[in-house]
Design a protein around this motif. Structure first.
Motif, PDB file in Angstrom:
ATOM      1  N   VAL B  55       0.859  -1.176   0.000  1.00  0.00           N
ATOM      2  CA  VAL B  55       0.000   0.000   0.000  1.00  0.00           C
ATOM      3  C   VAL B  55       0.904   1.237   0.000  1.00  0.00           C
ATOM      4  O   VAL B  55       1.814   1.334   0.813  1.00  0.00           O
ATOM      5  N   LYS B  56       0.627   2.148  -0.926  1.00  0.00           N
ATOM      6  CA  LYS B  56       1.396   3.392  -0.977  1.00  0.00           C
ATOM      7  C   LYS B  56       0.438   4.558  -1.051  1.00  0.00           C
ATOM      8  O   LYS B  56      -0.628   4.460  -1.672  1.00  0.00           O
ATOM      9  N   LYS B  57       0.835   5.668  -0.433  1.00  0.00           N
ATOM     10  CA  LYS B  57      -0.001   6.866  -0.451  1.00  0.00           C
ATOM     11  C   LYS B  57       0.768   8.039  -1.030  1.00  0.00           C
ATOM     12  O   LYS B  57       1.963   8.211  -0.779  1.00  0.00           O
ATOM     13  N   GLN B  58       0.045   8.830  -1.804  1.00  0.00           N
ATOM     14  CA  GLN B  58       0.558  10.095  -2.307  1.00  0.00           C
ATOM     15  C   GLN B  58      -0.527  11.128  -2.047  1.00  0.00           C
ATOM     16  O   GLN B  58      -1.492  11.226  -2.789  1.00  0.00           O
ATOM     17  N   LYS B  59      -0.381  11.862  -0.976  1.00  0.00           N
ATOM     18  CA  LYS B  59      -1.368  12.872  -0.590  1.00  0.00           C
ATOM     19  C   LYS B  59      -2.759  12.236  -0.552  1.00  0.00           C
ATOM     20  O   LYS B  59      -3.026  11.388   0.294  1.00  0.00           O
ATOM     21  N   ARG B  60      -3.664  12.608  -1.431  1.00  0.00           N
ATOM     22  CA  ARG B  60      -5.031  12.075  -1.400  1.00  0.00           C
ATOM     23  C   ARG B  60      -5.184  10.759  -2.161  1.00  0.00           C
ATOM     24  O   ARG B  60      -6.268  10.193  -2.208  1.00  0.00           O
ATOM     25  N   THR B  62      -4.351   6.754  -2.750  1.00  0.00           N
ATOM     26  CA  THR B  62      -3.899   5.528  -2.098  1.00  0.00           C
ATOM     27  C   THR B  62      -3.903   4.400  -3.109  1.00  0.00           C
ATOM     28  O   THR B  62      -4.920   4.156  -3.763  1.00  0.00           O
ATOM     29  N   GLN B  64      -3.057   0.282  -3.898  1.00  0.00           N
ATOM     30  CA  GLN B  64      -2.902  -1.028  -3.263  1.00  0.00           C
ATOM     31  C   GLN B  64      -2.567  -2.076  -4.315  1.00  0.00           C
ATOM     32  O   GLN B  64      -3.084  -2.029  -5.437  1.00  0.00           O
ATOM     33  N   HIS B  75      -7.361   4.718  -5.072  1.00  0.00           N
ATOM     34  CA  HIS B  75      -8.441   5.415  -4.395  1.00  0.00           C
ATOM     35  C   HIS B  75      -8.049   6.874  -4.227  1.00  0.00           C
ATOM     36  O   HIS B  75      -6.935   7.169  -3.759  1.00  0.00           O
ATOM     37  N   THR B  77      -9.235  10.303  -2.370  1.00  0.00           N
ATOM     38  CA  THR B  77     -10.087  10.872  -1.321  1.00  0.00           C
ATOM     39  C   THR B  77     -10.388  12.327  -1.647  1.00  0.00           C
ATOM     40  O   THR B  77      -9.487  13.070  -2.036  1.00  0.00           O
TER      41      THR B  77
END
Lengths: 115, 109
Positions: B55-60, B62, B64, B75, B77
């Motif tokens: 799982v990696k996030k870049q600001k808003r 996500t 998977q 995803h 947000t």
């Protein structure tokens, strides 16, 4: 530090004409890819070069399509005896790494219209 | 051959709503990449996922990668109008690279 450039940006060809599309990858990038993108679709893989070697040409739709990268830098995609179904955007991408599974930098594409 | 399916093909949301696009491969992947293409533009790299369950996030955003390395999701947000574009997943096998058909996202202010 320029990105990937492609020329011409737009090309109109009459059915049966030959066309040549040029790609200048990012300097030093080992891998170079060509894609065909029809309107509203995702890019379809055409061919892949690692330096001057064409390692995969399984996506070329017919023997009218030919690609080369003789010195491991600039690449040319040639389409002979163009047909209307060849109308699409042709995208070139380069990567600093060997192999297809790494970040690619795309050029702006050449929009080919065959009339 | 390797096939990569992406759903939905199209989604229209109001600004502030969330958005998810899903990608499924017919074969186990070495890794998966995500690209964004703005209208009239070219694909721009967003991220690469390599490990099972990653799982990696870049600001808003996500991203998977599934446990079996055959599916992935993106995803967003609280979408913004700047998120407009087509999101492509790209599946990489041993020597193959396959783009999904993309999910076109429209965001109304």
């Amino acid at each position: 530090g320029a990105g990937v450039s492609q020329s011409p940006r737009y090309k109109v060809a009459k059915r049966g004409q030959d066309v040549a599309l040029r790609c200048d990858p990012i300097s030093g990038h080992v891998s170079l890819f060509w894609y065909q993108q029809a309107l509203g679709q995702g890019p379809e893989f055409l061919t892949y070069f690692q330096n001057e070697a064409q390692l995969d040409k399984s996506g070329l739709p017919s023997d009218r399509f030919f690609a080369e990268r003789p010195e491991g830098s600039v690449s040319t995609l040639k389409i002979q005896r163009t047909q209307q179904e060849d109308s699409a955007v042709y995208l070139c991408a380069s990567s600093a790494y060997r192999g297809p599974g790494y970040e690619q930098y795309f050029g702006p594409g050449t929009r080919l219209t065959v009339t | 051959g390797q096939q990569v399916m992406q759903i939905p093909q199209y989604q229209h949301v109001q600004e502030g709503e969330d958005f998810t696009t899903y990608c499924n491969s017919s074969t186990t992947l070495s890794n998966i990449q995500w690209y964004k293409q703005r209208p009239g533009g070219h694909p721009v790299f967003l991220i690469q996922l390599v490990k099972s369950g990653e799982v990696k996030k870049q600001k808003r955003l996500t991203f998977q990668f599934g446990e079996a390395k055959k599916n992935s999701s993106l995803h967003i947000t609280a979408t913004q109008t700047t998120d407009v574009g087509t999101y492509f997943c790209v599946g990489s096998g041993y020597s193959t690279l396959t783009f999904g058909k993309g999910t076109m996202l429209l965001v109304s202010p």
